[in-house]
Design an enzyme around this catalytic site. Structure first.
Site, PDB file in Angstrom:
ATOM      1  N   CYS A 144       0.772  -1.189  -0.140  1.00 47.73           N
ATOM      2  CA  CYS A 144      -0.068   0.095   0.105  1.00 47.73           C
ATOM      3  C   CYS A 144       0.760   1.140  -0.084  1.00 47.73           C
ATOM      4  CB  CYS A 144      -0.813   0.063   1.240  1.00 47.73           C
ATOM      5  SG  CYS A 144      -1.805   1.464   1.563  1.00 47.73           S
ATOM      6  N   CYS A 163      -0.394   4.388   2.081  1.00 50.85           N
ATOM      7  CA  CYS A 163      -0.615   4.162   3.922  1.00 50.85           C
ATOM      8  C   CYS A 163      -0.345   2.825   4.104  1.00 50.85           C
ATOM      9  CB  CYS A 163      -2.028   4.687   4.194  1.00 50.85           C
ATOM     10  SG  CYS A 163      -3.370   3.936   3.220  1.00 50.85           S
ATOM     11  N   SER A 164      -1.409   1.964   4.566  1.00 49.35           N
ATOM     12  CA  SER A 164      -0.857   0.759   5.268  1.00 49.35           C
ATOM     13  C   SER A 164      -2.000  -0.328   5.235  1.00 49.35           C
ATOM     14  CB  SER A 164      -0.542   0.887   6.601  1.00 49.35           C
ATOM     15  OG  SER A 164      -1.672   1.713   7.314  1.00 49.35           O
ATOM     16  N   CYS A 165      -2.915  -0.055   3.940  1.00 46.84           N
ATOM     17  CA  CYS A 165      -3.793  -0.739   3.656  1.00 46.84           C
ATOM     18  C   CYS A 165      -3.700  -2.118   3.598  1.00 46.84           C
ATOM     19  CB  CYS A 165      -4.762  -0.465   2.498  1.00 46.84           C
ATOM     20  SG  CYS A 165      -5.587   1.242   2.717  1.00 46.84           S
TER      21      CYS A 165
END
Lengths: 106, 208
Positions: free
Chosen positions: B113, B116-118
């Site tokens: 991702c 971000c951090s999906c």
């Protein structure tokens, strides 16, 4: 000429130069675990609508906050901003509570 | 874990480094306010923490992969409609659309991702720290093979590497290739070969 459009914000790092990937893991502190769960609880309650909304709020923190804050500090700042915007809590009562906590931690 | 009264008197936990930064205190203050306004109570908070911690790659994601390995029909279902396929195993598919991508002798898939951090948290739990790091997010789309090598995963040059960039609305899970010599293994034995990293794509499934 760049092969990629200009980054849309400090979070837009795909394709940028990057250093070594630190693969060490760490235990989450209670504070992190609770911050994490808070967002999922607010999802469940319908008070955070979706991740797009949450992400938008994190990206709106500004480049300085994005660089300076830890992962869950960003979540704290973004969630607080969202709850204020939604009228669930007020900026004043939040500030007051933070001040109380600072005092009691002395 | 704290009970209601305890956490109100002592919001700062003593079994961990005490949160002290402004934003950490803001998180605590926000929690206190949400509880005092009845948005949720401490019991719900503790239950949520626990349910998040009960999601582990080996009990959730690996189960889905092992089923796909033994049941071609299920695999087709999973590739077509990830959320429904996960749900059909009695697992919570979460809030975001789930897309499963299959590794084959021709294609190796890898998930990131960049923004971000999906991450498919309902199948793999919280993402590893490196997945959230700027280094991984920035580099993996430009030099995936080099990054894979750092993870100890060498993908032959004849195999295409496909990097999938997750979003807030769309998460990916990799179905790694089933290792050779696993014909006689049960589904749960197979699941034990499916590591977290193999479902992100930074590793291959383990050997029996």
């Amino acid at each position: 000429m760049s092969d990629k459009p200009q980054p849309i914000g400090p979070h837009d790092v795909g394709g940028m130069p990057g250093g070594d990937i630190d693969r060490a893991s760490h235990d989450y502190t209670f504070w992190e675990r609770r911050m994490d769960a808070m967002v999922y609880l607010l999802f469940k309650k319908g008070m955070v609508r979706d991740w797009a909304e949450m992400r938008h709020q994190i990206e709106s923190l500004g480049p300085d906050a994005y660089e300076r804050l830890s992962y869950y500090e960003r979540w704290a700042a973004a969630t607080a901003a969202l709850m204020i915007r939604r009228g669930v809590v007020s900026r004043e009562e939040l500030d007051r509570r933070v001040a109380e906590l600072k005092e009691s931690a002395g | 874990m704290t009970d209601e009264h305890h956490s109100h008197k002592h919001p700062l936990q003593t079994d961990h480094p005490e949160p002290s930064s402004h934003h950490e205190l803001m998180g605590i203050a926000l929690n206190d306010l949400l509880v005092s306004k009845g948005i949720y109570d401490n019991a719900e908070m503790n239950a949520m923490i626990e349910s998040i911690e009960n999601i582990e790659p080996n009990t959730h994601g690996a189960r889905v992969v092992a089923r796909a390995w033994v049941d071609p029909e299920y695999k087709a279902f999973l590739l077509k409609d990830g959320m429904s396929a996960v749900e059909s195993l009695g697992l919570d598919p979460g809030y975001a659309v789930l897309t499963a991508v299959e590794n084959t002798p021709e294609v190796h898939n890898l998930v990131v991702c960049t923004l971000c951090s999906c991450y498919p948290r309902f199948l793999l739990g919280r993402p590893p720290v490196w997945y959230k790091s700027k280094a991984y997010r920035s580099r993996v789309v430009r030099e995936p093979r080099a990054v894979l090598r750092e993870f100890g995963t060498e993908i032959p040059t004849g195999v295409e590497v496909r990097v999938h960039d997750s979003t807030a609305e769309l998460r990916y899970i990799v179905i790694p290739m089933r290792p050779a010599e696993t014909e006689g293994m049960s589904e749960s034995e197979l699941a034990s070969l499916v590591s977290r990293d193999s479902m992100i794509g930074t590793a291959l499934a383990g050997r029996p």
